[in-house]
Design an enzyme around this catalytic site. Structure first.
Site, PDB file in Angstrom:
ATOM      1  N   TYR A 126       0.837  -1.210   0.000  1.00 22.71           N
ATOM      2  CA  TYR A 126       0.000   0.000   0.000  1.00 22.71           C
ATOM      3  C   TYR A 126       0.867   1.254   0.000  1.00 22.71           C
ATOM      4  O   TYR A 126       0.602   2.208  -0.736  1.00 22.71           O
ATOM      5  CB  TYR A 126      -0.899  -0.037   1.232  1.00 22.71           C
ATOM      6  CG  TYR A 126      -1.871   1.109   1.355  1.00 22.71           C
ATOM      7  CD1 TYR A 126      -2.991   1.186   0.532  1.00 22.71           C
ATOM      8  CD2 TYR A 126      -1.693   2.100   2.323  1.00 22.71           C
ATOM      9  CE1 TYR A 126      -3.897   2.230   0.661  1.00 22.71           C
ATOM     10  CE2 TYR A 126      -2.589   3.140   2.456  1.00 22.71           C
ATOM     11  CZ  TYR A 126      -3.690   3.201   1.633  1.00 22.71           C
ATOM     12  OH  TYR A 126      -4.588   4.236   1.752  1.00 22.71           O
TER      13      TYR A 126
ATOM     14  N   LYS B 151       0.850   4.117  -2.873  1.00 20.94           N
ATOM     15  CA  LYS B 151       0.473   5.492  -2.550  1.00 20.94           C
ATOM     16  C   LYS B 151       1.624   6.467  -2.770  1.00 20.94           C
ATOM     17  O   LYS B 151       1.398   7.643  -3.091  1.00 20.94           O
ATOM     18  CB  LYS B 151      -0.039   5.562  -1.105  1.00 20.94           C
ATOM     19  CG  LYS B 151      -1.405   4.917  -0.912  1.00 20.94           C
ATOM     20  CD  LYS B 151      -2.464   5.589  -1.775  1.00 20.94           C
ATOM     21  CE  LYS B 151      -3.869   5.102  -1.451  1.00 20.94           C
ATOM     22  NZ  LYS B 151      -4.901   5.784  -2.267  1.00 20.94           N
TER      23      LYS B 151
END
Length: 283
Positions: A153, A157
């Site tokens: 993640y 991001k």
């Protein structure tokens, strides 16, 4: 009246954004993987909202979503990339599928609709039509500072943050601004992380409510925000700040190729003069 696409609009932050845009008078095209969630949000908003369920990381679907907005309302003014996915694991436990799924939804799921929306706006600008378009991406503190247990993640991001600054630089000539938010809010994606804050606050102000993030998103997507681009904003409760990205630091220049034996003191001196990086979340 501005036409806005919001991805991941079926719950959490996306739902809050949709409600805020509707209150501001926007024409909405809402996307989510769950048709049932989308219909529930549309029922809250009333008639005139277009719902387009589907996989935002699918290239052809992303193109069709942009086309649908233009077909329904004759224009597209803003794209809010919000759809996301987590598969939290420590680095040594992440599977290939968990890596691929998270990077695909969070990063490609931002790029695909942005790519097709940008092509539409570029064509409009070349045809002489004035463009005042806005893109609001969604990065994360995990992508800016890193987060233990979220290597997939965080990497995705961080990619969104880089995508934001590059897109802002490339699309400025066509009348398009591109910014990102790094929100801290309680959503279905983060409910385990923020479990301790699930109780009602004594002050009456719920700092983790997703609705706290939406006013900034609506403003960044407005016609009046045309002088703000290529920036990342951290948003939490009533707090808004500008996140400062990688910067060039001090340099030691030998004027020749370095010998590896002499680099120890040089590197340590550079590090001593450099600001300390923000701590990785959970470290």
């Amino acid at each position: 009246m501005r036409t806005v696409i919001v991805t991941g609009a079926g719950q959490g932050l996306g739902r809050a954004h949709a409600l805020a845009f509707a209150a501001a008078g926007a024409q909405l095209v809402l996307n989510d993987l769950s048709a049932a969630n989308l219909e529930a949000v549309a029922a809250e908003l009333g008639p005139g909202v277009v719902t387009v369920p589907g996989d935002i990381a699918d290239w052809d679907f992303a193109a069709a979503l942009v086309d649908r907005a233009v077909a329904e309302f004759g224009r597209l003014d803003a794209l809010v990339n919000n759809a996301g996915l987590v598969r939290d694991r420590m680095l040594t436990n992440v599977t290939e599928a968990e890596w691929d799924d998270v990077v695909r939804v969070n990063l490609k799921g931002h790029f695909a609709p942005l790519r097709h929306a940008a092509a539409y706006w570029k064509a409009q600008a070349k045809a002489g039509t004035p463009v005042a378009a806005r893109v609001v991406n969604t990065t994360s503190g995990a992508g800016l500072q890193g987060s233990v247990g979220q290597v997939n993640y965080a990497a995705a991001k961080a990619g969104v943050a880089a995508l934001t600054v590059v897109a802002a630089a490339e699309l400025a000539r066509h009348g398009v601004t591109v910014n990102a938010i790094a929100p801290s809010a309680r959503t279905p994606m983060t409910e385990e992380v923020f479990a301790a804050t699930m109780r009602a606050p004594e002050s009456g102000f719920d700092e983790m409510a997703p609705e706290n993030v939406s006013p900034l998103v609506v403003w960044l997507a407005s016609a009046g925000a045309g002088d703000v681009t290529g920036r990342v904003f951290e948003v939490s409760g009533g707090r808004i700040g500008v996140a400062d990205g990688w910067q060039h630091g001090d340099v030691s220049d030998a004027g020749r190729r370095w010998d590896q034996e002499e680099l120890g003191p040089v590197v340590r001196d550079l590090l001593a003069r450099a600001p300390q990086p923000a701590a990785v979340y959970g470290a």
